[in-house]
Design a protein around this motif. Structure first.
Motif, PDB file in Angstrom:
ATOM      1  N   ILE A 238      30.999 -11.163   5.485  1.00  0.00           N
ATOM      2  CA  ILE A 238      30.397 -11.082   6.608  1.00  0.00           C
ATOM      3  C   ILE A 238      31.151 -10.645   7.820  1.00  0.00           C
ATOM      4  CG2 ILE A 238      28.763 -12.348   8.285  1.00  0.00           C
ATOM      5  CD1 ILE A 238      28.453 -14.527   6.233  1.00  0.00           C
ATOM      6  N   ARG A 239      30.933  -9.824   8.539  1.00  0.00           N
ATOM      7  CA  ARG A 239      31.643  -9.529   9.971  1.00  0.00           C
ATOM      8  C   ARG A 239      30.678  -9.311  10.927  1.00  0.00           C
ATOM      9  NH1 ARG A 239      34.268  -3.556   8.490  1.00  0.00           N
ATOM     10  NH2 ARG A 239      32.507  -2.470   8.495  1.00  0.00           N
ATOM     11  N   LEU A 240      31.082  -8.994  12.132  1.00  0.00           N
ATOM     12  CA  LEU A 240      30.160  -8.507  13.094  1.00  0.00           C
ATOM     13  C   LEU A 240      30.342  -7.135  13.462  1.00  0.00           C
ATOM     14  CD1 LEU A 240      31.211 -11.161  15.950  1.00  0.00           C
ATOM     15  CD2 LEU A 240      29.459 -11.428  13.931  1.00  0.00           C
ATOM     16  N   THR A 241      29.355  -6.524  14.117  1.00  0.00           N
ATOM     17  CA  THR A 241      29.124  -4.992  14.273  1.00  0.00           C
ATOM     18  C   THR A 241      29.729  -4.694  15.553  1.00  0.00           C
ATOM     19  OG1 THR A 241      26.876  -5.374  15.450  1.00  0.00           O
ATOM     20  CG2 THR A 241      26.904  -4.871  12.905  1.00  0.00           C
ATOM     21  N   SER A 242      29.872  -5.564  16.458  1.00  0.00           N
ATOM     22  CA  SER A 242      30.468  -5.487  17.815  1.00  0.00           C
ATOM     23  C   SER A 242      30.942  -6.533  18.432  1.00  0.00           C
ATOM     24  CB  SER A 242      29.341  -4.913  18.881  1.00  0.00           C
ATOM     25  OG  SER A 242      29.941  -4.283  20.005  1.00  0.00           O
ATOM     26  N   PRO A 243      32.458  -6.747  18.963  1.00  0.00           N
ATOM     27  CA  PRO A 243      33.185  -7.914  19.446  1.00  0.00           C
ATOM     28  C   PRO A 243      32.223  -8.663  20.527  1.00  0.00           C
ATOM     29  CG  PRO A 243      33.863  -5.846  20.655  1.00  0.00           C
ATOM     30  CD  PRO A 243      32.809  -5.234  19.658  1.00  0.00           C
ATOM     31  N   PRO A 244      32.241  -9.947  20.370  1.00  0.00           N
ATOM     32  CA  PRO A 244      31.448 -10.755  21.094  1.00  0.00           C
ATOM     33  C   PRO A 244      31.855 -10.596  22.725  1.00  0.00           C
ATOM     34  CG  PRO A 244      32.498 -11.978  19.439  1.00  0.00           C
ATOM     35  CD  PRO A 244      33.039 -10.806  19.450  1.00  0.00           C
ATOM     36  N   HIS A 245      30.715 -10.909  23.416  1.00  0.00           N
ATOM     37  CA  HIS A 245      31.170 -10.853  24.928  1.00  0.00           C
ATOM     38  C   HIS A 245      32.195 -12.166  25.425  1.00  0.00           C
ATOM     39  CE1 HIS A 245      27.104  -8.770  25.761  1.00  0.00           C
ATOM     40  NE2 HIS A 245      27.840  -7.945  24.934  1.00  0.00           N
ATOM     41  N   ARG A 246      32.915 -11.922  26.297  1.00  0.00           N
ATOM     42  CA  ARG A 246      33.674 -12.770  26.934  1.00  0.00           C
ATOM     43  C   ARG A 246      32.892 -13.681  28.089  1.00  0.00           C
ATOM     44  NH1 ARG A 246      38.951 -14.424  26.858  1.00  0.00           N
ATOM     45  NH2 ARG A 246      39.479 -12.620  25.553  1.00  0.00           N
ATOM     46  N   LEU A 247      32.672 -14.522  27.881  1.00  0.00           N
ATOM     47  CA  LEU A 247      31.618 -15.397  28.791  1.00  0.00           C
ATOM     48  C   LEU A 247      32.488 -16.791  29.251  1.00  0.00           C
ATOM     49  CD1 LEU A 247      28.315 -15.142  26.820  1.00  0.00           C
ATOM     50  CD2 LEU A 247      29.253 -13.552  28.935  1.00  0.00           C
ATOM     51  N   ASP A 248      32.861 -16.843  30.585  1.00  0.00           N
ATOM     52  CA  ASP A 248      33.491 -18.170  30.977  1.00  0.00           C
ATOM     53  C   ASP A 248      34.684 -17.988  30.352  1.00  0.00           C
ATOM     54  OD1 ASP A 248      31.442 -18.599  32.703  1.00  0.00           O
ATOM     55  OD2 ASP A 248      30.418 -19.840  31.283  1.00  0.00           O
ATOM     56  N   GLY A 249      35.325 -16.814  30.273  1.00  0.00           N
ATOM     57  CA  GLY A 249      36.736 -16.926  29.625  1.00  0.00           C
ATOM     58  C   GLY A 249      36.846 -17.283  27.921  1.00  0.00           C
ATOM     59  N   ASN A 250      35.583 -17.130  27.432  1.00  0.00           N
ATOM     60  CA  ASN A 250      35.596 -17.587  26.063  1.00  0.00           C
ATOM     61  C   ASN A 250      35.016 -16.603  25.242  1.00  0.00           C
ATOM     62  OD1 ASN A 250      35.596 -18.830  23.351  1.00  0.00           O
ATOM     63  ND2 ASN A 250      34.166 -20.360  24.057  1.00  0.00           N
ATOM     64  N   ASP A 251      35.369 -15.931  24.398  1.00  0.00           N
ATOM     65  CA  ASP A 251      34.774 -14.749  23.564  1.00  0.00           C
ATOM     66  C   ASP A 251      34.607 -15.137  22.097  1.00  0.00           C
ATOM     67  OD1 ASP A 251      37.589 -14.935  22.592  1.00  0.00           O
ATOM     68  OD2 ASP A 251      37.963 -12.867  22.500  1.00  0.00           O
ATOM     69  N   THR A 252      34.558 -16.484  21.558  1.00  0.00           N
ATOM     70  CA  THR A 252      34.286 -17.048  20.262  1.00  0.00           C
ATOM     71  C   THR A 252      32.725 -16.716  20.160  1.00  0.00           C
ATOM     72  OG1 THR A 252      36.313 -18.413  20.389  1.00  0.00           O
ATOM     73  CG2 THR A 252      34.343 -18.941  18.776  1.00  0.00           C
ATOM     74  N   MET A 253      32.223 -16.446  19.009  1.00  0.00           N
ATOM     75  CA  MET A 253      31.000 -16.490  18.242  1.00  0.00           C
ATOM     76  C   MET A 253      30.998 -17.431  17.000  1.00  0.00           C
ATOM     77  SD  MET A 253      29.053 -15.310  15.551  1.00  0.00           S
ATOM     78  CE  MET A 253      27.456 -14.497  15.190  1.00  0.00           C
ATOM     79  N   THR A 254      30.213 -18.387  16.942  1.00  0.00           N
ATOM     80  CA  THR A 254      30.132 -19.300  15.937  1.00  0.00           C
ATOM     81  C   THR A 254      29.033 -19.057  15.054  1.00  0.00           C
ATOM     82  OG1 THR A 254      29.263 -21.149  17.052  1.00  0.00           O
ATOM     83  CG2 THR A 254      31.650 -21.114  17.054  1.00  0.00           C
ATOM     84  N   LEU A 255      29.140 -18.971  13.760  1.00  0.00           N
ATOM     85  CA  LEU A 255      28.126 -18.626  12.908  1.00  0.00           C
ATOM     86  C   LEU A 255      27.761 -19.544  11.928  1.00  0.00           C
ATOM     87  CD1 LEU A 255      25.915 -16.486  11.559  1.00  0.00           C
ATOM     88  CD2 LEU A 255      28.043 -15.704  10.281  1.00  0.00           C
ATOM     89  N   ARG A 256      26.650 -20.277  11.702  1.00  0.00           N
ATOM     90  CA  ARG A 256      26.318 -21.204  10.523  1.00  0.00           C
ATOM     91  C   ARG A 256      25.103 -20.659  10.098  1.00  0.00           C
ATOM     92  NH1 ARG A 256      28.671 -26.178  11.200  1.00  0.00           N
ATOM     93  NH2 ARG A 256      26.824 -27.250  10.144  1.00  0.00           N
ATOM     94  N   TRP A 257      24.591 -21.332   8.907  1.00  0.00           N
ATOM     95  CA  TRP A 257      23.423 -20.881   8.199  1.00  0.00           C
ATOM     96  C   TRP A 257      22.702 -22.061   7.979  1.00  0.00           C
ATOM     97  CZ3 TRP A 257      22.551 -15.953   7.035  1.00  0.00           C
ATOM     98  CH2 TRP A 257      23.810 -15.198   7.328  1.00  0.00           C
ATOM     99  N   ARG A 258      21.242 -21.970   7.843  1.00  0.00           N
ATOM    100  CA  ARG A 258      20.373 -22.844   7.419  1.00  0.00           C
ATOM    101  C   ARG A 258      19.277 -22.411   6.610  1.00  0.00           C
ATOM    102  NH1 ARG A 258      15.250 -22.033   9.878  1.00  0.00           N
ATOM    103  NH2 ARG A 258      15.399 -20.605  11.435  1.00  0.00           N
ATOM    104  N   VAL A 259      18.575 -23.414   5.733  1.00  0.00           N
ATOM    105  CA  VAL A 259      17.413 -23.061   4.664  1.00  0.00           C
ATOM    106  C   VAL A 259      16.283 -22.624   5.745  1.00  0.00           C
ATOM    107  CG1 VAL A 259      15.916 -23.437   2.872  1.00  0.00           C
ATOM    108  CG2 VAL A 259      18.426 -24.020   2.888  1.00  0.00           C
ATOM    109  N   ASP A 260      15.906 -21.455   5.412  1.00  0.00           N
ATOM    110  CA  ASP A 260      14.401 -20.879   6.308  1.00  0.00           C
ATOM    111  C   ASP A 260      13.255 -21.435   5.365  1.00  0.00           C
ATOM    112  OD1 ASP A 260      12.203 -19.756   7.250  1.00  0.00           O
ATOM    113  OD2 ASP A 260      13.603 -17.968   7.770  1.00  0.00           O
ATOM    114  N   GLU A 261      12.872 -22.764   6.085  1.00  0.00           N
ATOM    115  CA  GLU A 261      11.903 -23.464   5.051  1.00  0.00           C
ATOM    116  C   GLU A 261      10.491 -22.641   4.975  1.00  0.00           C
ATOM    117  OE1 GLU A 261      11.423 -27.204   7.087  1.00  0.00           O
ATOM    118  OE2 GLU A 261      13.438 -27.661   6.661  1.00  0.00           O
ATOM    119  N   THR A 262      10.301 -21.850   6.035  1.00  0.00           N
ATOM    120  CA  THR A 262       8.661 -21.261   5.802  1.00  0.00           C
ATOM    121  C   THR A 262       8.920 -19.979   4.896  1.00  0.00           C
ATOM    122  OG1 THR A 262       9.479 -19.553   7.810  1.00  0.00           O
ATOM    123  CG2 THR A 262       8.430 -21.544   8.224  1.00  0.00           C
TER     124      THR A 262
END
Length: 325
Positions: A238-262
């Motif tokens: 997994i990677r990102l297609t474009s760098p995260p925006h820097r918002l309030d001095g922070n440019d970190t994007m966190t990625l988690r996963w969950r089971v799609d129950e539907t």
């Protein structure tokens, strides 16, 4: 001899619109207003779909209200505002591209290069037919196209201007091929020639970078096979297609996963590690590895991403779901 040479040069000039022009067109899909400013590198389109839906599109080299030092402040940006529902934008650069549905396709040189140019680009050389009308200048393509349904043959493109001017009147071209080919006629109503009114660009929202969705932000996967047997694993990169925006001095994007129950027939068949990924401007384009294991026999399981930070919160998660069998 000088007259003949001058006349020959005039005949060879290909027919184009003025570099600054505002005009309207209308077809079965709706009514349009276009404004093109090649000199100041900005363009505008308004599309009336029906009484409730309007689309405002903007493309500019120097887009107002862009966050300083962001890709949007350094590159061409295209913004689409679907009034009154939502808005989306893209910076046209090496990690993204523009939306190709509002402005001429020939303005997009490749996935990372864009420049506002003339409205018209012809598929073949255009020939000037002299003295066809006292009111209009007529140009036609050297290539012909046919309507298979009727057998009629026409120039693939035709364009008419007001006599001795570059003011367009109408344009005909062929859309589709073979049995499905159609001859389309576009009539132009000129609003102004010269710099488009600044009022057309006054509706650009000042907070567009914070409130609108950046279509360049997305996930990129490598998944060799979605089939996992019990007690076996699959590797997802997994990677990102474009760098995260820097918002309030922070440019970190966190990625988690969950089971799609539907959309999952088995809710507890899979386990994956790690539970969280962190991406930033330095590592966004480097693949990180997730190991997905089947711990219970069952049917299909879909997992959906949960993206937080860096502007990815507004990215549609449903288009990045992963299905395992």
């Amino acid at each position: 001899m000088l007259f003949v040479t001058w006349h020959f040069q005039i005949e060879c000039i290909q027919p184009y619109f003025p570099p600054q022009i505002t005009f309207t067109t209308e077809d079965a899909v709706g009514r349009y207003i276009f404004a093109v400013d090649e000199i100041n590198q900005r363009a505008y389109q308004w599309h009336l779909i029906d009484s409730d839906d309007q689309l405002y599109s903007y493309a500019m080299q120097h887009f107002p209200y862009a966050i300083p030092d962001s890709p949007e402040s350094k590159n061409y940006v295209q913004l689409n505002v679907y009034d009154p529902v939502y808005c989306v934008y893209t910076a046209i650069w090496k990690h993204g591209s523009g939306m190709h549905d509002s402005f001429p396709e020939h303005w997009y040189y490749n996935s990372s290069s864009f420049k506002i140019g003339n409205v018209m680009e012809f598929s073949s050389k255009m020939i000037h037919a002299a003295n066809i009308s006292i009111d209009e200048d007529y140009w036609y393509s050297e290539e012909n196209c046919s309507l298979q349904q009727t057998g009629e043959v026409y120039p693939c493109e035709e364009i008419f201007f007001k006599k001795n001017t570059d003011i367009p009147v109408r344009h005909t071209y062929f859309e589709g091929t073979g049995w499905y080919a159609l001859r389309v006629i576009v009539n132009y109503k000129i609003i102004s020639v010269g710099k488009p009114s600044d009022k057309l660009f006054a509706k650009i929202p000042e907070n567009w970078m914070n409130n609108c969705t950046d279509l360049n932000l997305g996930l990129d996967f490598i998944l060799p096979s979605p089939i996992i047997e019990v007690n076996e694993s699959a590797t997802v990169k997994i990677r990102l297609t474009s760098p995260p925006h820097r918002l309030d001095g922070n440019d970190t994007m966190t990625l988690r996963w969950r089971v799609d129950e539907t959309s999952s027939e088995c809710q507890n068949c899979l386990r994956w590690e790690p539970k969280q990924f962190n991406f930033n401007n330095k590592n966004f384009d480097r693949y990180q590895t997730m190991i997905v294991s089947r711990v219970k026999d069952g049917s299909e399981t879909t997992i959906s991403p949960i993206m937080k930070g860096g502007g990815y919160d507004k990215t549609r998660s449903d288009v990045y779901r992963l299905l395992f069998r």
